[in-house]
Design a protein around this motif. Sequence first.
Motif, PDB file in Angstrom:
ATOM      1  N   ALA A 117       0.808  -1.227   0.000  1.00 14.95           N
ATOM      2  CA  ALA A 117       0.000   0.000   0.000  1.00 14.95           C
ATOM      3  C   ALA A 117       0.840   1.276   0.000  1.00 14.95           C
ATOM      4  O   ALA A 117       0.434   2.275  -0.584  1.00 14.95           O
ATOM      5  CB  ALA A 117      -0.947  -0.004   1.191  1.00 14.95           C
ATOM      6  N   ILE A 118       2.007   1.256   0.653  1.00 19.54           N
ATOM      7  CA  ILE A 118       2.827   2.472   0.689  1.00 19.54           C
ATOM      8  C   ILE A 118       3.928   2.440  -0.365  1.00 19.54           C
ATOM      9  O   ILE A 118       4.849   3.244  -0.342  1.00 19.54           O
ATOM     10  CB  ILE A 118       3.423   2.733   2.086  1.00 19.54           C
ATOM     11  CG1 ILE A 118       4.353   1.594   2.523  1.00 19.54           C
ATOM     12  CG2 ILE A 118       2.335   2.988   3.107  1.00 19.54           C
ATOM     13  CD1 ILE A 118       5.147   1.899   3.778  1.00 19.54           C
ATOM     14  N   GLY A 119       3.799   1.512  -1.302  1.00 17.86           N
ATOM     15  CA  GLY A 119       4.785   1.443  -2.375  1.00 17.86           C
ATOM     16  C   GLY A 119       6.180   1.226  -1.830  1.00 17.86           C
ATOM     17  O   GLY A 119       6.398   0.378  -0.985  1.00 17.86           O
ATOM     18  N   THR A 120       7.106   2.031  -2.299  1.00 16.32           N
ATOM     19  CA  THR A 120       8.499   1.902  -1.874  1.00 16.32           C
ATOM     20  C   THR A 120       8.943   3.132  -1.078  1.00 16.32           C
ATOM     21  O   THR A 120      10.105   3.529  -1.124  1.00 16.32           O
ATOM     22  CB  THR A 120       9.400   1.699  -3.103  1.00 16.32           C
ATOM     23  OG1 THR A 120       9.252   2.813  -3.986  1.00 16.32           O
ATOM     24  CG2 THR A 120       9.051   0.418  -3.845  1.00 16.32           C
ATOM     25  N   PRO A 142       8.234  15.716  -7.908  1.00 21.78           N
ATOM     26  CA  PRO A 142       7.276  14.947  -7.134  1.00 21.78           C
ATOM     27  C   PRO A 142       7.886  13.614  -6.702  1.00 21.78           C
ATOM     28  O   PRO A 142       8.811  13.112  -7.340  1.00 21.78           O
ATOM     29  CB  PRO A 142       6.136  14.695  -8.133  1.00 21.78           C
ATOM     30  CG  PRO A 142       6.816  14.671  -9.474  1.00 21.78           C
ATOM     31  CD  PRO A 142       7.959  15.645  -9.359  1.00 21.78           C
ATOM     32  N   GLU A 143       7.395  13.097  -5.607  1.00 17.39           N
ATOM     33  CA  GLU A 143       7.763  11.749  -5.205  1.00 17.39           C
ATOM     34  C   GLU A 143       6.841  10.784  -5.934  1.00 17.39           C
ATOM     35  O   GLU A 143       5.731  11.146  -6.300  1.00 17.39           O
ATOM     36  CB  GLU A 143       7.612  11.573  -3.691  1.00 17.39           C
ATOM     37  CG  GLU A 143       8.594  12.415  -2.902  1.00 17.39           C
ATOM     38  CD  GLU A 143       8.416  12.279  -1.413  1.00 17.39           C
ATOM     39  OE1 GLU A 143       9.406  11.989  -0.736  1.00 17.39           O
ATOM     40  OE2 GLU A 143       7.271  12.458  -0.932  1.00 17.39           O
ATOM     41  N   ALA A 144       7.315   9.567  -6.131  1.00 16.08           N
ATOM     42  CA  ALA A 144       6.506   8.594  -6.863  1.00 16.08           C
ATOM     43  C   ALA A 144       6.591   7.230  -6.191  1.00 16.08           C
ATOM     44  O   ALA A 144       7.604   6.549  -6.310  1.00 16.08           O
ATOM     45  CB  ALA A 144       6.964   8.506  -8.313  1.00 16.08           C
ATOM     46  N   PHE A 145       5.549   6.889  -5.477  1.00 15.37           N
ATOM     47  CA  PHE A 145       5.437   5.585  -4.831  1.00 15.37           C
ATOM     48  C   PHE A 145       4.341   4.835  -5.589  1.00 15.37           C
ATOM     49  O   PHE A 145       3.166   5.034  -5.336  1.00 15.37           O
ATOM     50  CB  PHE A 145       5.064   5.738  -3.362  1.00 15.37           C
ATOM     51  CG  PHE A 145       5.890   6.767  -2.627  1.00 15.37           C
ATOM     52  CD1 PHE A 145       7.265   6.654  -2.572  1.00 15.37           C
ATOM     53  CD2 PHE A 145       5.293   7.853  -2.016  1.00 15.37           C
ATOM     54  CE1 PHE A 145       8.035   7.607  -1.900  1.00 15.37           C
ATOM     55  CE2 PHE A 145       6.040   8.799  -1.348  1.00 15.37           C
ATOM     56  CZ  PHE A 145       7.419   8.678  -1.288  1.00 15.37           C
ATOM     57  N   VAL A 146       4.760   4.024  -6.530  1.00 17.24           N
ATOM     58  CA  VAL A 146       3.824   3.419  -7.463  1.00 17.24           C
ATOM     59  C   VAL A 146       3.317   2.084  -6.933  1.00 17.24           C
ATOM     60  O   VAL A 146       4.105   1.204  -6.579  1.00 17.24           O
ATOM     61  CB  VAL A 146       4.484   3.238  -8.842  1.00 17.24           C
ATOM     62  CG1 VAL A 146       3.511   2.631  -9.832  1.00 17.24           C
ATOM     63  CG2 VAL A 146       5.013   4.586  -9.360  1.00 17.24           C
ATOM     64  N   ALA A 148       1.579  -1.440  -7.568  1.00 17.12           N
ATOM     65  CA  ALA A 148       1.466  -2.384  -8.685  1.00 17.12           C
ATOM     66  C   ALA A 148       0.076  -2.982  -8.718  1.00 17.12           C
ATOM     67  O   ALA A 148      -0.116  -4.172  -8.512  1.00 17.12           O
ATOM     68  CB  ALA A 148       2.517  -3.479  -8.556  1.00 17.12           C
ATOM     69  N   GLY A 149      -0.879  -2.150  -8.970  1.00 11.95           N
ATOM     70  CA  GLY A 149      -2.257  -2.611  -9.065  1.00 11.95           C
ATOM     71  C   GLY A 149      -2.583  -3.085 -10.467  1.00 11.95           C
ATOM     72  O   GLY A 149      -1.782  -2.959 -11.398  1.00 11.95           O
ATOM     73  N   GLU A 150      -3.776  -3.607 -10.594  1.00  7.99           N
ATOM     74  CA  GLU A 150      -4.245  -4.063 -11.899  1.00  7.99           C
ATOM     75  C   GLU A 150      -4.250  -2.876 -12.855  1.00  7.99           C
ATOM     76  O   GLU A 150      -4.696  -1.787 -12.526  1.00  7.99           O
ATOM     77  CB  GLU A 150      -5.652  -4.640 -11.772  1.00  7.99           C
ATOM     78  CG  GLU A 150      -6.147  -5.290 -13.031  1.00  7.99           C
ATOM     79  CD  GLU A 150      -7.500  -5.954 -12.840  1.00  7.99           C
ATOM     80  OE1 GLU A 150      -8.276  -5.942 -13.802  1.00  7.99           O
ATOM     81  OE2 GLU A 150      -7.775  -6.460 -11.738  1.00  7.99           O
ATOM     82  N   GLY A 151      -3.714  -3.084 -14.046  1.00 11.39           N
ATOM     83  CA  GLY A 151      -3.690  -2.041 -15.059  1.00 11.39           C
ATOM     84  C   GLY A 151      -2.431  -1.195 -15.068  1.00 11.39           C
ATOM     85  O   GLY A 151      -2.311  -0.291 -15.890  1.00 11.39           O
ATOM     86  N   LEU A 152      -1.495  -1.443 -14.149  1.00  9.50           N
ATOM     87  CA  LEU A 152      -0.256  -0.669 -14.178  1.00  9.50           C
ATOM     88  C   LEU A 152       0.438  -0.844 -15.527  1.00  9.50           C
ATOM     89  O   LEU A 152       0.967   0.109 -16.090  1.00  9.50           O
ATOM     90  CB  LEU A 152       0.685  -1.069 -13.039  1.00  9.50           C
ATOM     91  CG  LEU A 152       2.049  -0.361 -13.036  1.00  9.50           C
ATOM     92  CD1 LEU A 152       1.892   1.156 -12.937  1.00  9.50           C
ATOM     93  CD2 LEU A 152       2.922  -0.896 -11.911  1.00  9.50           C
ATOM     94  N   PHE A 153       0.433  -2.071 -16.031  1.00  5.64           N
ATOM     95  CA  PHE A 153       1.018  -2.358 -17.339  1.00  5.64           C
ATOM     96  C   PHE A 153      -0.081  -2.785 -18.295  1.00  5.64           C
ATOM     97  O   PHE A 153      -1.014  -3.478 -17.900  1.00  5.64           O
ATOM     98  CB  PHE A 153       2.051  -3.480 -17.232  1.00  5.64           C
ATOM     99  CG  PHE A 153       3.179  -3.187 -16.277  1.00  5.64           C
ATOM    100  CD1 PHE A 153       4.163  -2.271 -16.601  1.00  5.64           C
ATOM    101  CD2 PHE A 153       3.247  -3.826 -15.055  1.00  5.64           C
ATOM    102  CE1 PHE A 153       5.202  -1.997 -15.727  1.00  5.64           C
ATOM    103  CE2 PHE A 153       4.276  -3.561 -14.169  1.00  5.64           C
ATOM    104  CZ  PHE A 153       5.258  -2.643 -14.501  1.00  5.64           C
ATOM    105  N   ASP A 154       0.058  -2.381 -19.555  1.00  7.13           N
ATOM    106  CA  ASP A 154      -0.897  -2.863 -20.553  1.00  7.13           C
ATOM    107  C   ASP A 154      -0.406  -4.196 -21.124  1.00  7.13           C
ATOM    108  O   ASP A 154       0.634  -4.721 -20.689  1.00  7.13           O
ATOM    109  CB  ASP A 154      -1.154  -1.813 -21.639  1.00  7.13           C
ATOM    110  CG  ASP A 154       0.040  -1.522 -22.534  1.00  7.13           C
ATOM    111  OD1 ASP A 154       1.021  -2.309 -22.548  1.00  7.13           O
ATOM    112  OD2 ASP A 154      -0.001  -0.506 -23.248  1.00  7.13           O
TER     113      ASP A 154
END
Length: 183
Positions: A117-120, A142-146, A148-154
């Motif tokens: 939930a808090i990414g990295t 900006p900070e980016a804590f991504v 990996a939910g459904e749809g992150l990659f096509d």
Amino acid sequence: MAAYQIAVIVGSLRQESLNGKFADALVRLARPEFSFKRVQIGDLPLYNQDDDKNQAASVKRLKAEISAAHGVLFVTPEYNRSIPGVLKNAIDHGSRPYGQSVWQGKPAGIIGVSVGAIGTALAQQHLRNILAYLDMPTLGQPEAFVHAGEGLFDAEGKIGPASKEFVQKWLDRYLDWVIKQAA
């Protein structure tokens, strides 16, 4: 040839690494004046100060690739609320022997993807502390804590539509940061 070379360091060695896949997808979004080179870190020996005078070929390669880059993009998972040991090992090799760090002055970007939930977030904070000591100007916002939910990659392995705008804005900001630091 692109005007700016970015070294990409993925903090995971896993063949099916989310962060490796994310790094590959991220560089597809870059502007044409940038080229990216994935720096291998899995073949580095464990850092031992006794080896500083006779560094392994893999260490010399790492240092040459970082030296040739205009910036360094760290794409890392979070292991046990910090950075992976393999990433720290690579950073230590690049910073040694004392006074001969290849990291100094290289503009850094930090991003990572996780199923958590808090990414990295915590790994990124620890990495920021290390990079500050190494005198690497690091993009703060900006900070980016991504996540990996459904749809992150096509289906083609690109960043999916739900995340593309956010990731593109982050990448553009980092690339602008590299240009600014190079000026």
